[in-house]
Design an enzyme around this catalytic site. Structure first.
Site, short mmCIF file in Angstrom:
data_model
loop_
_atom_site.label_atom_id
_atom_site.label_comp_id
_atom_site.label_asym_id
_atom_site.label_seq_id
_atom_site.Cartn_x
_atom_site.Cartn_y
_atom_site.Cartn_z
CD GLU A 7 3.67 -10.49 -1.39
OE1 GLU A 7 3.77 -11.61 -1.47
OE2 GLU A 7 3.91 -9.84 -2.44
CD GLU A 8 5.07 -8.22 -5.94
OE1 GLU A 8 6.01 -9.08 -5.64
OE2 GLU A 8 4.09 -8.67 -6.26
CG HIS A 38 0.94 -8.05 -1.89
ND1 HIS A 38 1.45 -7.22 -3.11
CD2 HIS A 38 0.74 -9.37 -2.18
CE1 HIS A 38 1.72 -8.10 -4.23
NE2 HIS A 38 1.16 -9.44 -3.50
#
Length: 345
Positions: free
Chosen positions: A222-223, A71
């Site tokens: 993604e985070e 990511h």
């Protein structure tokens, strides 16, 4: 087995990626840059509706399609409100360790593209003024952003064009030492993206064709939990390439490729994980096997998104994740080697 990795290229790409701002939700500029690198190698690059990048590498066989993901989105912040005195309240993107933001430089980007600089500070920032300057809790409720402009009230800030919802980019402070250490915020997961781009460079330079068609997914979001929730339907197995954790009860170091057997999403695929361990052992790749209970990867997002895949997780060991991170070149090198071995076995 000798694997010819271009160290200078790996470090160059890592530095370039780390110096580009890309918090979750603001990845279109960095994705354009990655697209130019990929297309220069002659590989097809496409983007999904939500901005993830997909690179297709034709293989000797289409019997299986292997996915690799990393990511490019990072932690960050957004403007939450403007105070009457002309400072900014902020809301976090992802989970940075907030006390590490105290006294950190940042940039505020308006919706029309203007950039202003500033500093994250406690609301009790001076020991000469505030008795609780050292003891006050460092969290989003007790911190603010001081803007480097002549502003004395909310209206002055609004005249600059700054408004609620503007992105705040945290200064990564990227440094690469002569001894091979990479010090920066957001090595999670730009270190792994550098590994995948460098893997493409290696395969192009050495005219390597993987055993099976391979698709590299550069994910966004993604985070915040849904980076690879969508993946191409023909992927049958997927390796998330994400940072390895370092600390108590863990074996990984800043020089290893981590092979994660289990994280918050449960155990990874037994056979894929075993294959990766055997490949590392047989080819003298420095590695560690660990369990990460406070961790989730793109494979977890893909499985929760309903994708019928097998999955594994590897990545370079990174110290002090979500703070001021550090890794060593050899961790990236070992990650690239293990990916290469898996694709060509």
């Amino acid at each position: 087995m000798e694997i010819s990795i271009n160290k200078e290229y790996v470090l160059e790409k890592a530095k370039q990626l780390l110096e580009l701002d890309s918090p979750s939700g603001f990845c279109f500029e960095i994705m354009e840059r990655i697209g130019t690198w990929v297309e220069a190698f002659g590989y097809n690059f496409e983007t999904t509706n939500k901005g993830c990048g997909i690179v297709t590498i034709p293989g000797e066989s289409n019997e299986r399609v292997i996915g690799l993901s990393a990511h490019v989105d990072t932690l960050g912040a957004m403007v939450r409100s403007i105070t009457s005195s002309g400072t900014l309240r902020f809301t976090l993107i992802g989970g940075p360790i907030v006390p590490t933001l105290d006294a950190e430089y940042c940039k505020i980007r308006t919706r029309d593209g203007k950039i202003y600089t500033g500093t994250f500070l406690s609301t009790s920032p001076s020991s000469h003024v505030f008795e609780d300057s050292s003891s006050k809790k460092r969290d989003a409720d007790n911190m603010e952003i001081r803007i480097d402009e002549v502003v004395k009230c909310k209206e002055d800030v609004e005249k600059l064009g700054i408004s609620v919802g503007d992105f705040v980019f945290i200064d990564a402070k990227t440094t690469i030492t002569e001894s091979g250490f990479i010090k920066s915020r957001f090595i999670d997961d730009k270190g792994s993206v550098a590994c995948l781009i460098s893997l493409l460079e290696l395969m192009k330079r050495e005219n390597i064709v993987p055993k099976y068609t391979t698709k590299i997914l550069i994910s966004t979001y993604e985070e915040v939990g849904h980076g690879a929730s969508y993946i191409p339907a023909d992927i049958t197995e997927m390796i998330a390439v994400d940072m390895g954790c370092i600390g108590s009860d863990l074996s990984c170091s800043e020089y290893d490729v981590s092979i994660c057997a289990k994280d918050s999403g449960g155990p990874y695929d037994y056979h894929m994980t075993t294959d990766l361990i055997h490949l590392a052992k047989e080819n003298n790749v420095n590695f560690a096997v660990d369990i990460y209970p406070m961790y989730g990867s793109d494979v977890v997002a893909a499985l929760r998104g309903g994708n019928n895949i097998r999955g594994a997780l590897i990545g370079p060991g990174v110290h002090a994740s979500h703070g001021m991170e550090r890794t060593h070149y050899t961790a990236l090198e070992n990650t690239i080697k293990l990916l290469y071995l898996y694709l060509t076995k």
